[in-house]
Design a protein around this motif. Structure first.
Motif, mmCIF file in Angstrom:
data_model
loop_
_atom_site.group_PDB
_atom_site.id
_atom_site.type_symbol
_atom_site.label_atom_id
_atom_site.label_comp_id
_atom_site.label_asym_id
_atom_site.label_seq_id
_atom_site.Cartn_x
_atom_site.Cartn_y
_atom_site.Cartn_z
ATOM 1 N N UNK A 10 -45.634 -37.226 -9.689
ATOM 2 C CA UNK A 10 -46.509 -36.056 -9.707
ATOM 3 C C UNK A 10 -45.821 -34.854 -9.054
ATOM 4 N N UNK A 11 -45.159 -35.089 -7.926
ATOM 5 C CA UNK A 11 -44.452 -34.003 -7.240
ATOM 6 C C UNK A 11 -43.348 -33.452 -8.137
ATOM 7 N N UNK A 12 -42.655 -34.363 -8.830
ATOM 8 C CA UNK A 12 -41.564 -33.935 -9.715
ATOM 9 C C UNK A 12 -42.106 -33.080 -10.855
ATOM 10 N N UNK A 13 -43.253 -33.482 -11.422
ATOM 11 C CA UNK A 13 -43.857 -32.723 -12.505
ATOM 12 C C UNK A 13 -44.339 -31.359 -12.016
ATOM 13 N N UNK A 32 -47.836 -16.337 -7.799
ATOM 14 C CA UNK A 32 -46.731 -16.516 -6.854
ATOM 15 C C UNK A 32 -47.241 -17.017 -5.512
ATOM 16 N N UNK A 33 -48.396 -16.528 -5.089
ATOM 17 C CA UNK A 33 -48.990 -16.989 -3.832
ATOM 18 C C UNK A 33 -49.378 -18.458 -3.908
ATOM 19 N N UNK A 34 -49.890 -18.893 -5.070
ATOM 20 C CA UNK A 34 -50.238 -20.311 -5.229
ATOM 21 C C UNK A 34 -48.993 -21.191 -5.153
ATOM 22 N N UNK A 39 -45.529 -24.963 -2.152
ATOM 23 C CA UNK A 39 -44.212 -25.249 -1.569
ATOM 24 C C UNK A 39 -44.330 -25.593 -0.089
ATOM 25 N N UNK A 40 -45.212 -24.900 0.609
ATOM 26 C CA UNK A 40 -45.346 -25.109 2.050
ATOM 27 C C UNK A 40 -46.210 -26.319 2.398
ATOM 28 N N UNK A 41 -46.896 -26.877 1.409
ATOM 29 C CA UNK A 41 -47.845 -27.959 1.686
ATOM 30 C C UNK A 41 -47.173 -29.262 2.094
ATOM 31 N N UNK A 43 -43.077 -31.362 2.643
ATOM 32 C CA UNK A 43 -41.613 -31.302 2.616
ATOM 33 C C UNK A 43 -41.048 -31.833 1.308
ATOM 34 N N UNK A 44 -41.754 -32.795 0.690
ATOM 35 C CA UNK A 44 -41.274 -33.344 -0.579
ATOM 36 C C UNK A 44 -41.316 -32.291 -1.689
ATOM 37 N N UNK A 45 -42.278 -31.364 -1.598
ATOM 38 C CA UNK A 45 -42.345 -30.280 -2.573
ATOM 39 C C UNK A 45 -41.088 -29.414 -2.475
ATOM 40 N N UNK A 46 -40.731 -29.087 -1.249
ATOM 41 C CA UNK A 46 -39.558 -28.247 -1.034
ATOM 42 C C UNK A 46 -38.287 -28.950 -1.507
ATOM 43 N N UNK A 47 -38.165 -30.225 -1.207
ATOM 44 C CA UNK A 47 -36.962 -30.972 -1.584
ATOM 45 C C UNK A 47 -36.800 -31.050 -3.098
ATOM 46 N N UNK A 48 -37.903 -31.339 -3.804
ATOM 47 C CA UNK A 48 -37.824 -31.471 -5.252
ATOM 48 C C UNK A 48 -37.526 -30.128 -5.919
ATOM 49 N N UNK A 49 -38.142 -29.092 -5.382
ATOM 50 C CA UNK A 49 -37.932 -27.768 -5.969
ATOM 51 C C UNK A 49 -36.499 -27.283 -5.729
#
Length: 323
Positions: A10-13, A32-34, A39-41, A43-49
């Motif tokens: 899910x994070x990857x998608x 952009x705010x969303x 992204x800040x929610x 750490x895995x979001x940041x890593x994947x992005x």
């Protein structure tokens, strides 16, 4: 699929979705705010992005032919751990291209990209750049394009081009043409390189034009035009007929009360040999429309419009002289 594996997918998608949306032109501030909140929610979001960003840049190092081969090949799915090792290895290999050369600077993949486009006499061509911007090139035009992390640069070595620029506030789009420079974030404008400098005409949006003299840049809005002299002096901003200026895209030459000296200069750009004009008729003015690919018809029509005649010289060049 385990809950952990499902969450990872899910994070990857989600990362892929935001990566695509962030590269779409005209992204709304709310969207952009969303993205920033997502992204800040975690750490895995940041890593994947960040991984997607690295892959995007690393792909610039792969030769175009190899990319075509990869796209044509049948996909072979890899297990997740193998996929991770492959991606990490690919990124390390990409970085080693720079490190192996003994470079002491931080790796910037955008700086490794570049294109050159050249058109011949009578040729018109449209090209799409890596950032999505398009260039309509007139005949006898030579442009070179380069990218860095903070700008997109086009050098107009000769000729004329109509630029339709994809907005990117983080990476302004710059056009250098001899003694002048045009800076934009997203707009549509025409630039012509001439022996006496350059001319700019804005079809939509706005640009800033500066010269080599270091004076403050001039802002131009839609319908504005300006000339930068060969010495880098920026002339006054004037209202111009952008449709007439860019009529070359339809293969037309449009003259609206233009002096013959200017007509001869314009027509010369579409002929193998230059068209000259005698001083005593250079100030006569012409209003008409001709085909750019048939300038002989223009020369044949001139004596029926103005008190002039056209003389052909032994070298094949022509001259407009008094009747």
């Amino acid at each position: 699929m385990t809950p952990a594996r499902s969450a990872e997918c899910q994070v990857r998608d989600e990362a892929a979705y935001w990566f695509s949306r962030n590269r779409a032109p005209g992204q709304a501030a709310e969207e952009r705010q969303r993205f920033e909140a997502w992204l800040a929610a975690d750490a895995s979001h940041q890593a994947e992005y960040r991984l997607l960003e690295q892959l995007w840049r690393a792909a610039d190092l792969i030769p175009e032919q190899r990319l075509r081969e990869l796209c044509a090949a049948k996909a072979q799915p890899l297990p997740a751990p193998a996929r991770r090792r492959f991606l990490q290895g690919a990124l390390a290999a990409a970085a080693s291209v720079v490190l192996a050369g003994g470079a002491s600077y931080v790796f910037d993949p955008f700086s490794l990209r570049g294109e050159t486009y050249v058109t011949q006499l009578g040729e018109r061509r449209q090209v799409t750049l890596a950032d999505g911007s398009t260039l309509d090139l007139n005949g006898r035009t030579h442009v070179s394009v380069s990218y860095t992390a903070d700008r997109r640069l086009v050098r107009l070595e000769s000729g004329e081009a109509l630029f339709s620029v994809t907005p990117d506030k983080a990476r302004p789009f710059l056009v250098e043409a001899g003694p002048g420079r045009v800076t934009v974030t997203g707009t549509r404008f025409n630039v012509r390189r001439e022996a006496r400098g350059m001319r700019v005409a804005v079809a939509s949006g706005h640009v800033r034009v500066a010269g080599e003299q270091g004076e403050a840049s001039r802002p131009l809005l839609a319908g504005d035009g300006v000339q930068v002299a060969a010495d880098g002096q920026v002339g006054p901003v004037r209202r111009v007929d952008v449709a007439a200026i860019t009529a070359w895209r339809q293969g037309k030459l449009v003259f609206n009360d233009a002096p013959l000296a200017e007509v001869a200069e314009e027509v010369s750009r579409y002929r193998e040999k230059p068209l000259r004009v005698a001083a005593d008729v250079a100030s006569l003015r012409l209003s008409s429309v001709f085909r750019a690919d048939d300038t002989d018809a223009l020369l044949a029509a001139l004596p029926r419009i103005l008190p002039v005649r056209v003389r052909t010289h032994p070298d094949g060049s022509s001259e407009i002289i008094s009747f």
